[in-house]
Every structure is written in structure tokens, then in C-alpha cells.
Design a protein around this motif. Structure first.
Motif, mmCIF file in Angstrom:
data_model
loop_
_atom_site.group_PDB
_atom_site.id
_atom_site.type_symbol
_atom_site.label_atom_id
_atom_site.label_comp_id
_atom_site.label_asym_id
_atom_site.label_seq_id
_atom_site.Cartn_x
_atom_site.Cartn_y
_atom_site.Cartn_z
ATOM 1 N N UNK A 361 0.821 -1.209 0.000
ATOM 2 C CA UNK A 361 0.000 0.000 0.000
ATOM 3 C C UNK A 361 0.854 1.259 0.000
ATOM 4 N N UNK A 362 2.069 1.163 0.588
ATOM 5 C CA UNK A 362 2.938 2.327 0.714
ATOM 6 C C UNK A 362 3.735 2.623 -0.551
ATOM 7 N N UNK A 363 3.688 1.728 -1.535
ATOM 8 C CA UNK A 363 4.427 1.960 -2.769
ATOM 9 C C UNK A 363 3.880 3.199 -3.483
ATOM 10 N N UNK A 364 4.725 3.998 -4.098
ATOM 11 C CA UNK A 364 4.262 5.210 -4.792
ATOM 12 C C UNK A 364 3.205 4.894 -5.851
ATOM 13 N N UNK A 365 2.104 5.610 -5.797
ATOM 14 C CA UNK A 365 1.053 5.488 -6.804
ATOM 15 C C UNK A 365 -0.019 4.469 -6.497
ATOM 16 N N UNK A 366 0.231 3.529 -5.571
ATOM 17 C CA UNK A 366 -0.740 2.464 -5.322
ATOM 18 C C UNK A 366 -2.021 3.016 -4.706
ATOM 19 N N UNK A 367 -1.906 3.847 -3.681
ATOM 20 C CA UNK A 367 -3.095 4.378 -3.010
ATOM 21 C C UNK A 367 -3.941 5.279 -3.917
ATOM 22 N N UNK A 368 -3.363 6.274 -4.608
ATOM 23 C CA UNK A 368 -4.225 7.120 -5.453
ATOM 24 C C UNK A 368 -4.881 6.353 -6.589
ATOM 25 N N UNK A 369 -4.150 5.433 -7.215
ATOM 26 C CA UNK A 369 -4.773 4.663 -8.300
ATOM 27 C C UNK A 369 -5.838 3.708 -7.757
ATOM 28 N N UNK A 370 -5.643 3.186 -6.552
ATOM 29 C CA UNK A 370 -6.655 2.305 -5.954
ATOM 30 C C UNK A 370 -7.944 3.070 -5.692
ATOM 31 N N UNK A 371 -7.828 4.262 -5.124
ATOM 32 C CA UNK A 371 -9.025 5.068 -4.866
ATOM 33 C C UNK A 371 -9.698 5.496 -6.169
ATOM 34 N N UNK A 372 -8.888 5.857 -7.158
ATOM 35 C CA UNK A 372 -9.460 6.227 -8.455
ATOM 36 C C UNK A 372 -10.205 5.059 -9.077
ATOM 37 N N UNK A 373 -9.631 3.862 -8.933
ATOM 38 C CA UNK A 373 -10.281 2.697 -9.527
ATOM 39 C C UNK A 373 -11.558 2.335 -8.784
ATOM 40 N N UNK A 374 -11.632 2.652 -7.473
ATOM 41 C CA UNK A 374 -12.873 2.416 -6.744
ATOM 42 C C UNK A 374 -14.015 3.226 -7.359
ATOM 43 N N UNK A 375 -13.727 4.474 -7.728
ATOM 44 C CA UNK A 375 -14.749 5.317 -8.359
ATOM 45 C C UNK A 375 -15.033 4.875 -9.792
ATOM 46 N N UNK A 376 -13.959 4.578 -10.532
ATOM 47 C CA UNK A 376 -14.125 4.220 -11.940
ATOM 48 C C UNK A 376 -14.806 2.867 -12.100
ATOM 49 N N UNK A 377 -14.412 1.902 -11.281
ATOM 50 C CA UNK A 377 -15.019 0.577 -11.414
ATOM 51 C C UNK A 377 -16.479 0.597 -10.999
ATOM 52 N N UNK A 378 -16.834 1.490 -10.073
ATOM 53 C CA UNK A 378 -18.248 1.657 -9.739
ATOM 54 C C UNK A 378 -19.041 2.032 -10.982
#
Length: 567
Positions: A361-378
């Protein structure tokens, strides 16, 4: 040291000339190795002129891996599409008169109510599961939520396991369990006439867990075989597997829907089970699996070295000790600039340790892309689950037409994902392409709502909507996930591909699970127009989640352009 190098190098050379010539040529070869870089080193199967497959050269093994992993997730999505496309039929089967044979419904004397013109009437006036179609719609939305929630939770677990257990085994277990569960859900309950709500919910939860085992594994398998060069295009094309599965599932369901909902589930289940059997026997999870399959690959390797001084290339048989001599002389591993590559399948494998879940989770980019995908996949899965129902419920088109027409969204996603991946390869950055496509996706939803009332305009606008919305969904789930799982922040001996892929897709699925219930709730309370506005807002939130990455990458890209063109 000079003498030691020459002595060890002498062990590496296998000549067909006389002894005197051997000594002179060996010394010359040793000097050449020390003074120049070898242009080409590759592992060979002794006695066979076939290179061991790896990142730098594509073989028929790469084609097999591409096709089998593509078809695996295609079949998974075909089974999901079955439930999506039979919702309108299930609504009728689960409510009053649902079992009344077609053509036997009649209007009562008051002109408002219906009854089944088959005696005894009491057998047809009791609801099977629900009193009204509204209740049935809410329950189907709840099933989608259950599936996506457990699918999301399972992705975190399967990604964690995928970096620690055999990828092919985890994949095949997930596919086989899913085929059994879908068979029980769609066929056995219908044939046995045993249809309690708790059973549907439990089976769909298990199905979500089973199908979650597939995506992280096939992403990691693809990354094992295909290197970074051209990754956006290759994985952009490959990530069309879900869209192709939607198309295949829709076409299959529309072809057999008249035979009943049980048949619409049965055909995709048989296809999925067949794909599982093929994977068990034919899918190599990594190039090292090919070495295990072909015993000769495990033999003593040899190196083909092209010497720049016009000398003839020689095949040098190496054992482990001798290979270390070459490593000490050249001391470099493979890269794309032509340096000496470390042989794939070497007798000196470097064991990789799996990254921790929290560390991923702490890797660069993982958290913002995960949150973005939560919205997009919805948004993406709301359209996936509800488009056919929207066409039949809101536009009053036939179920068969709605099933076929909804596939155009997936065609748009295929084109969008492929071109988006190619463009991101060209510019060297993912987030500008990702964000720009989503920004265009917002007005595409509004235009579809306003002008998609006839067949032609609806088909065209649905394709456009799939391009701008489904395209970036494919991009983030494949190419971006692999980028993040192989980034420079990881140590060379750290394995994180399946874990990162599971985190991103799992977070997206949790968001999609919440969205499915919200869609059914918003639709029943406020109508389809409010649903469209809700999806537009979620796309904007997806863009905001990656705004920081977008700004940074745009600045880096602008700086490179200024340096290149001396602005």
C-alpha cells in the motif's frame, strides 16, 4: 589474476580444431571478453537450437500464455454477463405469475389485474420470491453488491497468495469453484424449485471469492512473460479480455435466453469449466515452468557469444563454476541497451521474497490509483450490470436486442484500452492519458442520456461511452497495475505483482459493490436520470484521486519536451 582469467576462460572454449589452434584461439577469446562487451548472450538448449523464452524474445510460448490468460478472464466475465443479461427474465420469474407459461396471462374483468389462465388459479397467484418487481430489482442490486464486495475482499487475499503460491494452481482452483457455484445458482435452484433468498446470497458471495482468485494471477503471469517495452500496448490489448467476455456472454445468453434462465447460465458454465481443464495442462506461469517441462533445458546451458573483431561465434559450454567466471569478467545483467544479459533459467536463481501487504500500500502510486479505480469501477460495473436492464426497462426494447446492443460498450472499451495503452507508451506516462479519457467520459454519459433514444444513436453513443470509460478501466487494471508492481521503489528480489494487482482491483471492487446497491436504490427512488448524474460525479472523483500524479507527470513531460526541442 591475468593467468587465472586465462586459465578459467580456457575451460569455457570448445573447439573443433587441433590442440595448438585451440590454445591460441582460447587466449584470443579471453582477451576479447575482457576488452569488449559481448553483444549477445543467450541460453541454449544443448542439442536443440531453441532459445529459452524470456522477456527479450517472443516465442510461441508467449502466444500460448497470451491466448490462455486472455481466454480465462474472458470466460469468467461471460459467466458474470449471464446474470446481468437475464435480470429482466429473473424479475418475471421471481414475482407473481413468474412461472405462468408464455401466452397464458389474461386480463381480469376489472381491466387492470392479470391472472394465469391455467387451472388451478391458486398455483399461479402466489409470488415465488417477491411481491413486486421493485422488490426483485432491489434484491438483484443486493446480489451485485454481495458479489462485488466478496470479490473485492477476495482480491486482497488472492493477490497476497499469488505471490506465495503457484500462480497456475490458484487460477485453476478459482475457475473451477466458480463454474460449480454458478451452476448451482442458475441451474440447480431452478431445476429443484428450491429458491430461498439466503441461498442465492451465499452462492453469489462464494462466487465472488472464487472469481477473485483469477485476475491477480493472470496479471502476474503476463508480467512474467512480457517485459516493459511496449507494455502499455500489449497489456492494453490483452486487458480487453473482460470486454470480449462481456460480448461473448451477451451473445451466448441472447442466443439461448428463450430456452430459460437456467440454459443462459449453463452454457457459460460449461465453457468456463472447459477453459479450466485446458489451463491445467497447457498454461506455463513463467519461463522457468517451460524449463521444467522440457528436461533438456535443465541441462548444462551454453552461451552464444558474438565477438566484435570479426571472429566466428563460438558456443561455450558452461557449468556453474565456469558461468561465475564470465559473471566476474563482465559483471552485468540484462538490460535493453545491449549489455550482457544474465541467462534466464541459470543454475544460480535468485530467490524472490513477496512484499508485505501493508508495504504494498505504501508503494508510490498504489493508493491514489486504488481510490481512483474504486470510483471508476463503480461506474464501469454499473454500466456492465445495468445497461441491458436499462434498455428494457427505460426504453422498452426487447431483452434480446438489449443484450446484443449492450456489447457495443465493450467494443468501445477494447478500442479505448488498446489505443490508450499505445499512447501512454509513446509519451512514457500513464496518468495524463488516464485522466484525459475520464474527463471526456463525463460528457459522454450526459450525451448518451439526452440523445440515445433510438437504435442508431444509442449504439453509436454507447460505443463512444465505452471508449472513454471502459478504456481507462482496462488501462488501470492491467498496464498501470504491472507498472506499480515492478517499479524502481521495489528491491530487485521483491515480488509484488499479484499483491499490487489484488490491491488495486480489490479496492475498485469494494467501490463497485457499494455502487451496485446505490444504483438500484437511486433508480427505484429517483429514476434513471439521477443514476446517470451519479455516475458522472463518480468519474470526476476518479480524476481528482490521481490529480497529484497527473500534475507531477505533466510537469516531467513538459520538461522533457522543452529539453528535446530547446524551448
Amino acid at each position: 589474476m591475468q593467468q587465472m582469467d586465462q586459465e578459467n576462460t580456457r575451460l569455457l572454449v570448445n573447439e573443433d580444431d587441433d590442440d595448438a589452434s585451440n590454445s591460441a584461439d582460447t587466449t584470443s577469446l579471453g582477451n576479447s571478453i575482457r576488452s569488449t562487451s559481448i553483444r549477445k548472450v543467450r541460453m541454449r538448449n544443448p542439442g536443440h537450437d531453441h532459445p529459452v523464452p524470456g522477456h527479450n524474445r517472443w516465442t510461441y510460448h508467449h502466444a500460448i500464455v497470451f491466448v490462455l490468460t486472455f481466454s480465462s478472464y474472458m470466460l469468467i466475465h461471460a459467466t458474470r454477463k449471464a446474470f446481468s443479461n437475464v435480470k429482466s427474465l429473473l424479475e418475471k420469474e421471481w414475482t407473481t405469475f413468474g412461472d405462468c407459461p408464455h401466452g397464458n396471462l389474461a386480463t381480469a374483468g376489472d381491466g387492470n389485474s392479470l391472472y394465469c389462465a391455467i387451472e388451478p388459479a391458486s398455483a399461479w397467484t402466489q409470488p415465488i420470491l417477491f411481491e413486486s418487481a421493485k422488490d426483485a430489482e432491489l434484491f438483484m442490486g443486493t446480489l451485485d453488491t454481495i458479489f462485488m464486495f466478496f470479490f473485492g475482499i477476495g482480491l486482497f487475499i488472492s493477490g497476497f497468495l499469488g505471490d506465495r503460491l503457484p500462480l497456475g494452481g490458484v487460477l485453476c482452483v478459482g475457475m473451477s469453484v466458480s463454474s460449480v457455484v454458478v451452476f448451482l445458482f442458475g441451474c440447480v435452484t431452478e431445476w429443484s424449485d428450491y429458491q430461498p433468498r439466503w441461498l442465492y446470497g451465499m452462492l453469489w458471495a462464494v462466487n465472488g471469492l472464487a472469481q477473485s482468485a483469477c485476475w491477480p494471477c493472470i496479471v502476474a503471469i503476463m508480467a512474467n512473460w512480457f517485459g516493459k517495452k511496449g507494455r502499455g500496448f500489449v497489456l492494453g490489448l490483452w486487458s480487453a479480455n473482460a470486454s470480449v467476455g462481456n460480448i461473448v456472454g451477451a451473445l451466448v445468453v441472447s442466443a439461448v435466453l428463450n430456452y430459460g434462465s437456467d440454459t443462459a447460465f449453463l452454457v457459460p458454465v460449461v465453457m468456463l469449466l472447459g477453459g479450466t481443464v485446458v489451463n491445467v495442462f497447457c498454461l506455463p506461469a513463467s519461463p522457468s515452468d517451460v524449463n521444467k517441462i522440457v528436461p533438456a533445458f535443465a541441462s548444462v546451458p551454453s552461451v552464444s557469444a558474438s565477438i566484435p573483431d570479426g571472429q566466428h561465434s563460438r558456443t561455450c559450454s558452461l557449468d556453474d563454476t565456469q558461468a561465475r567466471v564470465i559473471d566476474s569478467i563482465q559483471g552485468s545483467r540484462s538490460d535493453e541497451s545491449g549489455k550482457l544479459p544474465e541467462a534466464t533459467g541459470s543454475a544460480r536463481p535468485q530467490l524472490k521474497t513477496a512484499v508485505g501487504f501493508l508495504d504494498a500500500w505504501k508503494l508510490p502510486g498504489v493508493l491514489p490509483y486504488s481510490l481512483a479505480y474504486a470510483c471508476l469501477k463503480l461506474v464501469n460495473y454499473s454500466l456492465f450490470f445495468w445497461l441491458p436492464f436499462y434498455l428494457t426497462d427505460n426504453l422498452h426494447w426487447s431483452r434480446t436486442l438489449a443484450s446484443k446492443l449492450s456489447t457495443l460498450f465493450d467494443f468501445g472499451a477494447i478500442v479505448g484500452g488498446t489505443l490508450g495503452g499505445l499512447l501512454s507508451d509513446v509519451i512514457g506516462y500513464r496518468s495524463p492519458v488516464f485522466s484525459l479519457m475520464l474527463i471526456f467520459g463525463v460528457p459522454s454519459l450526459f450525451i448518451y442520456k439526452q440523445f440515445g433514444s433510438d437504435h442508431v444513436s444509442n449504439a453509436l453513443l454507447m460505443f463512444v461511452m465505452g471508449f472513454w470509460i471502459g478504456g481507462p478501466a482496462n488501462l488501470i487494471s492491467a498496464a498501470i497495475s504491472v507498472d506499480l508492481g515492478q517499479q524502481a521503489a521495489l528491491a530487485d528480489n521483491t515480488e509484488a505483482l499479484a499483491t499490487v494487482a489484488g490491491i488495486i482491483d480489490g479496492t475498485g471492487s469494494i467501490g463497485a459493490s457499494v455502487g451496485q446497491y446505490l444504483i438500484s436504490l437511486i433508480k427505484t427512488q429517483y429514476g434513471w436520470q439521477s443514476v446517470i448524474y451519479f455516475l458522472m460525479v463518480m468519474l470526476l472523483l476518479a480524476v481528482l484521486c490521481t490529480a497529484g500524479l497527473l500534475v507531477r507527470e505533466v510537469q516531467e513531460l513538459a520538461q522533457k519536451i522543452r529539453v528535446r526541442y530547446h524551448w
